[in-house]
Design an enzyme around this catalytic site. Structure first.
Site, PDB file in Angstrom:
ATOM      1  N   HIS A  72      11.214  76.945  23.640  1.00 39.39           N
ATOM      2  CA  HIS A  72      11.829  77.396  24.889  1.00 39.39           C
ATOM      3  C   HIS A  72      12.674  78.616  24.586  1.00 39.39           C
ATOM      4  CE1 HIS A  72      11.501  73.665  27.704  1.00 39.39           C
ATOM      5  NE2 HIS A  72      10.336  73.982  27.145  1.00 39.39           N
ATOM      6  N   TYR A 200      19.717  73.011  34.176  1.00 38.26           N
ATOM      7  CA  TYR A 200      21.029  72.344  34.217  1.00 38.26           C
ATOM      8  C   TYR A 200      21.618  72.646  35.582  1.00 38.26           C
ATOM      9  CZ  TYR A 200      21.037  71.822  29.091  1.00 38.26           C
ATOM     10  OH  TYR A 200      20.741  71.476  27.800  1.00 38.26           O
ATOM     11  N   PRO A 292      26.154  64.819  25.884  1.00 35.92           N
ATOM     12  CA  PRO A 292      24.861  65.476  25.606  1.00 35.92           C
ATOM     13  C   PRO A 292      24.631  66.789  26.363  1.00 35.92           C
ATOM     14  CG  PRO A 292      24.531  63.431  26.817  1.00 35.92           C
ATOM     15  CD  PRO A 292      25.979  63.521  26.509  1.00 35.92           C
ATOM     16  N   LYS A 296      23.924  68.800  21.496  1.00 39.65           N
ATOM     17  CA  LYS A 296      24.483  69.021  20.155  1.00 39.65           C
ATOM     18  C   LYS A 296      24.597  67.753  19.310  1.00 39.65           C
ATOM     19  CE  LYS A 296      24.618  73.272  20.578  1.00 39.65           C
ATOM     20  NZ  LYS A 296      23.201  73.546  20.329  1.00 39.65           N
ATOM     21  N   TYR A 384      24.228  77.602  22.294  1.00 37.07           N
ATOM     22  CA  TYR A 384      23.205  76.642  22.711  1.00 37.07           C
ATOM     23  C   TYR A 384      22.054  76.567  21.704  1.00 37.07           C
ATOM     24  CZ  TYR A 384      20.116  73.956  25.735  1.00 37.07           C
ATOM     25  OH  TYR A 384      19.309  72.956  26.236  1.00 37.07           O
TER      26      TYR A 384
HETATM   27  P1  FAS Z   1      22.099  56.938  15.333  1.00 37.01           P
HETATM   28  O1  FAS Z   1      23.059  56.165  16.176  1.00 37.01           O
HETATM   29  O2  FAS Z   1      20.882  57.535  15.951  1.00 37.01           O
HETATM   30  O3  FAS Z   1      21.559  56.017  14.137  1.00 37.01           O
HETATM   31  C1  FAS Z   1      22.430  55.137  13.472  1.00 37.01           C
HETATM   32  C2  FAS Z   1      21.603  53.994  12.919  1.00 37.01           C
HETATM   33  O4  FAS Z   1      22.486  53.115  12.205  1.00 37.01           O
HETATM   34  C3  FAS Z   1      20.959  53.166  14.033  1.00 37.01           C
HETATM   35  O5  FAS Z   1      19.578  53.002  13.786  1.00 37.01           O
HETATM   36  C4  FAS Z   1      21.713  51.842  13.978  1.00 37.01           C
HETATM   37  O6  FAS Z   1      20.881  50.735  14.297  1.00 37.01           O
HETATM   38  C5  FAS Z   1      22.143  51.781  12.514  1.00 37.01           C
HETATM   39  N1  FAS Z   1      23.311  50.920  12.300  1.00 37.01           N
HETATM   40  C6  FAS Z   1      24.376  50.732  13.109  1.00 37.01           C
HETATM   41  N2  FAS Z   1      25.193  49.803  12.586  1.00 37.01           N
HETATM   42  C7  FAS Z   1      24.629  49.391  11.400  1.00 37.01           C
HETATM   43  C8  FAS Z   1      24.984  48.460  10.406  1.00 37.01           C
HETATM   44  N3  FAS Z   1      26.072  47.694  10.538  1.00 37.01           N
HETATM   45  N4  FAS Z   1      24.170  48.303   9.339  1.00 37.01           N
HETATM   46  C9  FAS Z   1      23.046  49.059   9.206  1.00 37.01           C
HETATM   47  N5  FAS Z   1      22.637  49.958  10.131  1.00 37.01           N
HETATM   48  C10 FAS Z   1      23.430  50.115  11.207  1.00 37.01           C
HETATM   49  N6  FAS Z   1      21.964  63.891  21.517  1.00 37.01           N
HETATM   50  C11 FAS Z   1      21.402  65.041  21.985  1.00 37.01           C
HETATM   51  O7  FAS Z   1      21.456  66.061  21.286  1.00 37.01           O
HETATM   52  N7  FAS Z   1      20.789  65.060  23.222  1.00 37.01           N
HETATM   53  C12 FAS Z   1      20.694  63.921  24.002  1.00 37.01           C
HETATM   54  O8  FAS Z   1      20.134  63.961  25.092  1.00 37.01           O
HETATM   55  C13 FAS Z   1      21.252  62.724  23.540  1.00 37.01           C
HETATM   56  N8  FAS Z   1      21.155  61.566  24.281  1.00 37.01           N
HETATM   57  C14 FAS Z   1      21.733  60.409  23.803  1.00 37.01           C
HETATM   58  C15 FAS Z   1      21.679  59.203  24.537  1.00 37.01           C
HETATM   59  C16 FAS Z   1      22.275  58.028  24.046  1.00 37.01           C
HETATM   60  C17 FAS Z   1      22.201  56.747  24.846  1.00 37.01           C
HETATM   61  C18 FAS Z   1      22.962  58.045  22.812  1.00 37.01           C
HETATM   62  C19 FAS Z   1      23.646  56.800  22.291  1.00 37.01           C
HETATM   63  C20 FAS Z   1      23.027  59.233  22.078  1.00 37.01           C
HETATM   64  C21 FAS Z   1      22.400  60.406  22.569  1.00 37.01           C
HETATM   65  N9  FAS Z   1      22.433  61.605  21.847  1.00 37.01           N
HETATM   66  C22 FAS Z   1      21.880  62.755  22.285  1.00 37.01           C
HETATM   67  C23 FAS Z   1      23.043  61.646  20.581  1.00 37.01           C
HETATM   68  C24 FAS Z   1      22.054  61.090  19.592  1.00 37.01           C
HETATM   69  O9  FAS Z   1      20.856  61.834  19.662  1.00 37.01           O
HETATM   70  C25 FAS Z   1      22.715  61.138  18.250  1.00 37.01           C
HETATM   71  O10 FAS Z   1      23.393  62.364  18.035  1.00 37.01           O
HETATM   72  C26 FAS Z   1      21.752  60.890  17.139  1.00 37.01           C
HETATM   73  O11 FAS Z   1      21.099  59.670  17.393  1.00 37.01           O
HETATM   74  C27 FAS Z   1      22.557  60.876  15.847  1.00 37.01           C
HETATM   75  O12 FAS Z   1      21.781  60.305  14.877  1.00 37.01           O
HETATM   76  P2  FAS Z   1      22.453  59.328  13.783  1.00 37.01           P
HETATM   77  O13 FAS Z   1      23.680  59.974  13.262  1.00 37.01           O
HETATM   78  O14 FAS Z   1      21.334  58.973  12.869  1.00 37.01           O
HETATM   79  O15 FAS Z   1      22.957  58.054  14.598  1.00 37.01           O
HETATM   80  C1  PHB Z   2      16.843  65.731  26.794  1.00 39.94           C
HETATM   81  O1  PHB Z   2      15.733  66.281  26.923  1.00 39.94           O
HETATM   82  O2  PHB Z   2      16.974  64.500  26.635  1.00 39.94           O
HETATM   83  C2  PHB Z   2      18.099  66.582  26.818  1.00 39.94           C
HETATM   84  C3  PHB Z   2      17.965  67.961  26.801  1.00 39.94           C
HETATM   85  C4  PHB Z   2      19.113  68.744  26.822  1.00 39.94           C
HETATM   86  C5  PHB Z   2      20.359  68.137  26.882  1.00 39.94           C
HETATM   87  C6  PHB Z   2      20.480  66.747  26.897  1.00 39.94           C
HETATM   88  C7  PHB Z   2      19.335  65.958  26.876  1.00 39.94           C
HETATM   89  O3  PHB Z   2      21.474  68.921  26.920  1.00 39.94           O
END
Ligand code: FAS
Ligand code: PHB
Length: 389
Positions: A72, A200, A292, A296, A384
């Site tokens: 993009h 957005y 989100p 980032k 961004y």
């Molecule tokens: P994660 O949380 O992905 O992974 C951590 C892992 O540790 C998980 O698999 C968990 O099961 C495990 N864990 C936890 N406790 C444990 C324990 N006691 N023992 C062993 N393992 C354990 N970011 C964006 O950039 N754009 C988005 O649109 C976006 N949407 C999101 C929506 C939601 C609902 C959430 C919660 C986050 C979102 N994020 C988004 C942020 C997300 O993408 C995180 O930044 C990303 O998953 C970070 O990755 P990790 O640091 O690996 O953490």
């Molecule tokens: C998504 O595609 O899930 C998405 C993209 C951009 C954002 C947040 C979520 O800023």
């Protein structure tokens, strides 16, 4: 059981770090609380910075991403005063890559399997021990049996609710937090995206985001109340709300359909300092959370992984601990810049219930300034697409 680097958490941070270290001949074991199916059932990020794509390629896991992702070269911002396009290519000659976090995580798991690296799922009671010594270890229960993993280093990649951050003495942790008075209701639908790029939207009815995963799979979000649950939102209610918040032309061409996933994410800004303690190093959501809005979360986890990977190469290959000793300061310098940008985008695009008339005027003026000022657009585009590591 013994390894060089014990990685707690089998999400993108832990998996990417594990693959990069494997390429350097450094042994890791990943301890994950959930099943693999559970981890791969999460629908999260969708926009990747070039830094993260580069790390996937460096880890030898970028092939499908290269084949199936989309570049993009800009994004759209809609507000009550109109719609403007941020042309990343024209402004800064850069782009972002659209590829779901779920697929990125799947690629990393499959690469780890091919490398025959040990990933232990459904580990309970993970406890970090002796992290202030040179011989830390992790205790956990798997299949009802108590187990122990000895290591040199522990990488805490266990997300916001994991045990790693808590292993840093409370008196030594400084936690910075801002909780937002709304959430994001997100759906996935097997419908064609409403536009070639993201939209957005700041509207009087609240924020909305039109995103995608591929030409047949769309990802949409609307701002919702914190008290809402997904069950409060029928598909019809969701589509009506989205149409009222996005530009009229987009609403008229929007293809709706049944949601195949529907969830609500609360929005918070959070940073833990320091991001290390003794032989424990935090990466990703274990150390920081962003709303989100600026895409980032995953991308800042990637820069943490980059810094820790480089520090561990020096540690094992040159017995140089400088990178490890400065990891937290190095990572936090970029973490706070992405925190600022995520807070800025969230303030800019959401309807805050406590916004005064003055604040609303300032928000509209900021959007109007962005719509017409190239320097402001360059600054937003640089943040961004991703600040340098
Ligand atoms: P994660 O949380 O992905 O992974 C951590 C892992 O540790 C998980 O698999 C968990 O099961 C495990 N864990 C936890 N406790 C444990 C324990 N006691 N023992 C062993 N393992 C354990 N970011 C964006 O950039 N754009 C988005 O649109 C976006 N949407 C999101 C929506 C939601 C609902 C959430 C919660 C986050 C979102 N994020 C988004 C942020 C997300 O993408 C995180 O930044 C990303 O998953 C970070 O990755 P990790 O640091 O690996 O953490
Ligand atoms: C998504 O595609 O899930 C998405 C993209 C951009 C954002 C947040 C979520 O800023």
């Amino acid at each position: 059981m013994r390894t060089q680097v014990a990685i707690i958490g089998g999400g993108p941070s832990g998996l990417l770090l594990g693959q990069l270290l494997h390429k350097a001949g450094i042994d890791t074991v990943i301890l994950e609380r959930q099943s693999r199916a559970h981890v791969l059932g999460r629908i999260r990020a969708g926009v990747l910075e070039a830094g993260l794509v580069g790390l996937m390629n460096e880890a030898g896991v970028g092939a499908r991403l290269q084949r199936e992702s989309f570049l993009h070269h800009g994004t759209n911002i809609a507000y009550p005063g109109g719609v403007f396009h941020l042309d990343f290519k024209e402004l800064i000659d850069q782009h972002v890559t659209v590829y779901g976090q779920t697929e990125l995580t799947r690629d990393l798991y499959e690469a780890r399997d091919r490398s025959e690296l040990l990933t232990l799922h459904e580990c309970d009671g993970v406890t970090l021990c002796d992290i202030e010594t040179k011989n830390p270890f992790v205790e956990f229960v798997q299949d009802g049996k108590s187990k122990r993993l000895d290591c040199d280093i522990i990488a805490g990649c266990d997300g916001f609710h994991g045990p790693s951050r808590q292993a840093i003495p409370k008196a030594k942790r400084r936690e910075f937090e801002k909780v937002y008075p709304f959430g994001w209701l997100g759906i996935l639908s097997e419908t064609p995206p409403v536009d070639d790029e993201l939209i957005y939207a700041n509207s009087d009815k609240g924020f909305a985001l039109c995103s995608m995963r591929n030409p047949a799979l769309s990802r949409y979000y609307v701002q919702c109340d914190l008290s809402d649950s997904p069950d409060d939102w029928s598909d019809d209610r969701f589509w009506d709300a989205l149409k009222q918040r996005i530009p009229k032309a987009a609403a008229e061409r929007l293809v709706t359909g049944p949601s195949i996933e529907k969830s609500i994410a609360p929005l918070r800004s959070f940073v833990c300092e320091p991001m290390q303690w003794g032989r424990l190093f935090l990466c990703g959501d274990a150390a920081h959370i962003v709303p989100p809005t600026g895409a980032k979360g995953l991308n800042t986890a990637a820069s943490d992984v980059h810094y820790l990977w480089q520090a561990l190469l020096a540690f094992y290959e040159e017995h140089d601990e400088t990178g490890l000793n400065t990891y937290s300061d190095t990572a936090l310098r970029r973490v706070w810049k992405t925190q600022r940008f995520s807070w800025y985008m969230t303030r800019l695009l959401h309807h805050f219930p406590d916004l005064s008339e003055f604040d609303l005027k300032v928000q509209r003026a900021e959007l109007a300034h962005l719509a017409e000022n190239r320097a402001a657009q360059v600054a937003l585009a640089q943040n961004y697409v991703g600040l340098p590591y």
